[in-house]
Scaffold this motif. Sequence first.
Motif, PDB file in Angstrom:
ATOM      1  N   VAL A  26      85.200  55.429 -14.860  1.00 38.52           N
ATOM      2  CA  VAL A  26      85.460  54.149 -15.503  1.00 38.52           C
ATOM      3  C   VAL A  26      85.248  53.018 -14.507  1.00 38.52           C
ATOM      4  CG1 VAL A  26      87.176  52.728 -16.658  1.00 38.52           C
ATOM      5  CG2 VAL A  26      87.078  55.173 -17.102  1.00 38.52           C
ATOM      6  N   ASN A  27      84.346  52.118 -14.833  1.00 40.97           N
ATOM      7  CA  ASN A  27      84.078  50.965 -13.991  1.00 40.97           C
ATOM      8  C   ASN A  27      84.809  49.764 -14.566  1.00 40.97           C
ATOM      9  OD1 ASN A  27      83.068  48.938 -12.433  1.00 40.97           O
ATOM     10  ND2 ASN A  27      80.954  49.074 -13.174  1.00 40.97           N
ATOM     11  N   TYR A  28      85.790  49.266 -13.849  1.00 37.17           N
ATOM     12  CA  TYR A  28      86.621  48.186 -14.362  1.00 37.17           C
ATOM     13  C   TYR A  28      86.072  46.808 -14.004  1.00 37.17           C
ATOM     14  CZ  TYR A  28      90.050  51.687 -15.573  1.00 37.17           C
ATOM     15  OH  TYR A  28      90.674  52.768 -16.138  1.00 37.17           O
ATOM     16  N   GLY A  29      84.919  46.757 -13.365  1.00 31.50           N
ATOM     17  CA  GLY A  29      84.288  45.476 -13.087  1.00 31.50           C
ATOM     18  C   GLY A  29      84.961  44.754 -11.925  1.00 31.50           C
ATOM     19  N   ALA A  30      84.555  43.518 -11.728  1.00 27.03           N
ATOM     20  CA  ALA A  30      85.090  42.711 -10.629  1.00 27.03           C
ATOM     21  C   ALA A  30      86.536  42.335 -10.898  1.00 27.03           C
ATOM     22  CB  ALA A  30      84.243  41.445 -10.476  1.00 27.03           C
ATOM     23  N   GLY A  38      94.461  42.230 -17.726  1.00 25.37           N
ATOM     24  CA  GLY A  38      94.794  43.577 -17.292  1.00 25.37           C
ATOM     25  C   GLY A  38      93.574  44.451 -17.108  1.00 25.37           C
ATOM     26  N   ARG A  39      93.812  45.685 -16.663  1.00 29.85           N
ATOM     27  CA  ARG A  39      92.736  46.645 -16.434  1.00 29.85           C
ATOM     28  C   ARG A  39      91.984  46.932 -17.726  1.00 29.85           C
ATOM     29  NH1 ARG A  39      92.770  50.349 -12.140  1.00 29.85           N
ATOM     30  NH2 ARG A  39      92.266  52.019 -13.585  1.00 29.85           N
ATOM     31  N   GLY A  40      92.671  46.925 -18.841  1.00 33.56           N
ATOM     32  CA  GLY A  40      92.021  47.242 -20.102  1.00 33.56           C
ATOM     33  C   GLY A  40      90.884  46.305 -20.429  1.00 33.56           C
ATOM     34  N   LEU A  41      91.064  45.003 -20.181  1.00 32.55           N
ATOM     35  CA  LEU A  41      90.003  44.038 -20.430  1.00 32.55           C
ATOM     36  C   LEU A  41      88.895  44.153 -19.393  1.00 32.55           C
ATOM     37  CD1 LEU A  41      91.738  40.742 -21.618  1.00 32.55           C
ATOM     38  CD2 LEU A  41      90.728  42.589 -22.962  1.00 32.55           C
ATOM     39  N   TYR A  82      87.175  52.311 -26.027  1.00 37.70           N
ATOM     40  CA  TYR A  82      88.478  52.074 -26.652  1.00 37.70           C
ATOM     41  C   TYR A  82      88.584  52.919 -27.922  1.00 37.70           C
ATOM     42  CZ  TYR A  82      88.730  47.668 -23.945  1.00 37.70           C
ATOM     43  OH  TYR A  82      88.744  46.724 -22.955  1.00 37.70           O
ATOM     44  N   PHE A  83      89.829  53.135 -28.328  1.00 44.20           N
ATOM     45  CA  PHE A  83      90.109  53.668 -29.651  1.00 44.20           C
ATOM     46  C   PHE A  83      91.071  52.701 -30.330  1.00 44.20           C
ATOM     47  CE2 PHE A  83      92.277  56.091 -32.907  1.00 44.20           C
ATOM     48  CZ  PHE A  83      91.245  56.828 -33.470  1.00 44.20           C
ATOM     49  N   ALA A  84      90.726  52.260 -31.537  1.00 41.39           N
ATOM     50  CA  ALA A  84      91.555  51.285 -32.255  1.00 41.39           C
ATOM     51  C   ALA A  84      92.128  51.928 -33.508  1.00 41.39           C
ATOM     52  CB  ALA A  84      90.718  50.062 -32.633  1.00 41.39           C
ATOM     53  N   TYR A  85      93.376  51.652 -33.789  1.00 36.32           N
ATOM     54  CA  TYR A  85      94.000  52.207 -34.991  1.00 36.32           C
ATOM     55  C   TYR A  85      94.920  51.172 -35.622  1.00 36.32           C
ATOM     56  CZ  TYR A  85      98.194  52.893 -32.165  1.00 36.32           C
ATOM     57  OH  TYR A  85      99.285  52.684 -31.367  1.00 36.32           O
ATOM     58  N   GLU A  86      94.976  51.214 -36.917  1.00 33.09           N
ATOM     59  CA  GLU A  86      95.805  50.291 -37.692  1.00 33.09           C
ATOM     60  C   GLU A  86      97.233  50.802 -37.786  1.00 33.09           C
ATOM     61  OE1 GLU A  86      96.293  48.826 -42.352  1.00 33.09           O
ATOM     62  OE2 GLU A  86      94.517  49.975 -41.731  1.00 33.09           O
ATOM     63  N   GLU A 113      97.860  50.686 -24.499  1.00 35.52           N
ATOM     64  CA  GLU A 113      97.367  49.654 -25.403  1.00 35.52           C
ATOM     65  C   GLU A 113      96.897  48.454 -24.595  1.00 35.52           C
ATOM     66  OE1 GLU A 113     100.238  48.443 -28.273  1.00 35.52           O
ATOM     67  OE2 GLU A 113      98.933  46.914 -29.159  1.00 35.52           O
ATOM     68  N   ALA A 114      95.629  48.061 -24.791  1.00 35.47           N
ATOM     69  CA  ALA A 114      95.037  46.967 -24.026  1.00 35.47           C
ATOM     70  C   ALA A 114      94.965  45.677 -24.817  1.00 35.47           C
ATOM     71  CB  ALA A 114      93.637  47.359 -23.548  1.00 35.47           C
ATOM     72  N   ILE A 115      94.678  45.792 -26.123  1.00 36.60           N
ATOM     73  CA  ILE A 115      94.478  44.631 -26.989  1.00 36.60           C
ATOM     74  C   ILE A 115      95.222  44.877 -28.291  1.00 36.60           C
ATOM     75  CG2 ILE A 115      92.766  43.154 -28.132  1.00 36.60           C
ATOM     76  CD1 ILE A 115      90.666  44.445 -26.213  1.00 36.60           C
ATOM     77  N   ARG A 116      95.787  43.826 -28.842  1.00 39.38           N
ATOM     78  CA  ARG A 116      96.443  43.936 -30.149  1.00 39.38           C
ATOM     79  C   ARG A 116      95.953  42.804 -31.044  1.00 39.38           C
ATOM     80  NH1 ARG A 116     102.843  44.496 -30.273  1.00 39.38           N
ATOM     81  NH2 ARG A 116     102.194  46.446 -29.234  1.00 39.38           N
ATOM     82  N   VAL A 117      95.555  43.180 -32.254  1.00 41.12           N
ATOM     83  CA  VAL A 117      95.124  42.217 -33.269  1.00 41.12           C
ATOM     84  C   VAL A 117      96.186  42.195 -34.357  1.00 41.12           C
ATOM     85  CG1 VAL A 117      93.341  41.608 -34.932  1.00 41.12           C
ATOM     86  CG2 VAL A 117      92.702  42.687 -32.765  1.00 41.12           C
ATOM     87  N   VAL A 118      96.743  41.026 -34.628  1.00 40.37           N
ATOM     88  CA  VAL A 118      97.858  40.910 -35.567  1.00 40.37           C
ATOM     89  C   VAL A 118      97.446  40.041 -36.751  1.00 40.37           C
ATOM     90  CG1 VAL A 118     100.273  40.213 -35.882  1.00 40.37           C
ATOM     91  CG2 VAL A 118      99.492  41.113 -33.663  1.00 40.37           C
ATOM     92  N   ARG A 119      97.655  40.562 -37.929  1.00 40.93           N
ATOM     93  CA  ARG A 119      97.427  39.774 -39.147  1.00 40.93           C
ATOM     94  C   ARG A 119      98.706  39.787 -39.968  1.00 40.93           C
ATOM     95  NH1 ARG A 119      93.517  41.262 -44.293  1.00 40.93           N
ATOM     96  NH2 ARG A 119      93.525  39.201 -45.268  1.00 40.93           N
ATOM     97  N   ASP A 120      99.252  38.617 -40.237  1.00 44.69           N
ATOM     98  CA  ASP A 120     100.468  38.498 -41.030  1.00 44.69           C
ATOM     99  C   ASP A 120     100.115  38.530 -42.513  1.00 44.69           C
ATOM    100  OD1 ASP A 120     102.063  38.218 -38.744  1.00 44.69           O
ATOM    101  OD2 ASP A 120     101.698  36.058 -38.677  1.00 44.69           O
ATOM    102  N   PHE A 121     100.963  39.190 -43.289  1.00 46.12           N
ATOM    103  CA  PHE A 121     100.792  39.167 -44.741  1.00 46.12           C
ATOM    104  C   PHE A 121     101.247  37.812 -45.272  1.00 46.12           C
ATOM    105  CE2 PHE A 121     102.687  39.716 -48.985  1.00 46.12           C
ATOM    106  CZ  PHE A 121     101.552  40.102 -49.678  1.00 46.12           C
TER     107      PHE A 121
END
Length: 273
Positions: A26-30, A38-41, A82-86, A113-121
């Motif tokens: 895994v190459n995490y870049g500069a 964080g490392r995830g991004l 990445y693996f993303a799940y709802e 968990e590196a990223i979280r996408v949130v959508r409100d009902f």
Amino acid sequence: MDGVTTSEGMVIAATALDAGGGGGHVNYGAPQSNPQVGRGLGLLQALDMVRVQQQMSLVEAISSWEDSNKYKVMNSANAQIYFAYEDSSACCRQCCGADRGFELKIAEPSGQEAIRVVRDFKLCANIFDCCAMCGCCQHSIRVESPPGTYIGSVFQNCTCLTPRYTITDANDEEVFTVSGPCFCLRSCCACCLFCDLKFEIFSVQTGDEIGSIKKKFSGLKEMVSDADNFEVSFPVDLDVRMKAVLIGTCFFIDFRHFEKSSGAKNKEKNLHD
């Protein structure tokens, strides 16, 4: 290896190779200048595009049951990064369909968990379609990385036939706009049902096109389910936080235009929203 546990008790451990596409390293870049990155991004540092592949649900393919969405996020060499799940309730998925609220959790190779996408009902958006793209009822998502740290939002604009979105950064400044295809052509022309669809990404500052989100025709998988494939392209030197927001925009577009609607309605209904 620790995984990520959903509210339904499912543990996800993402499997990924290097962001450069080979060798198993895994190459995490500069190193990032901003300590909040964080490392995830870092996995996005050297990339100018990602592929998003929704996983087909057998349950959805043979019934009307709406399962939680799961995606693989890969680099240009098709190495998974990445693996993303709802994470949402079964009740919301069955009753609210594509309009449901959710948290989409995007895990890096370690399972963190590196990223979280949130959508409100938003009840008003689901009852009154005319309100769905205006004011407090406007369809939107917010993106966090790491979870709890806000890095940007995406808002659907009020338009007729051509979907448009506005993307803001962590300071709520408008950075990009997204313009989609005219979906009336998809409804009128049968051959368009089997075409790729392009959502163009423009810089607010210069007006130039800087990338795109392409919905790729998925063949038989798409005909028997609502599992879709996408390609997201962006400048390689773009801030990794905005790359993450653009990936979140891809998921948002999938839910708004290509996800199955509630009940017996067909997902094509959403193409006109």
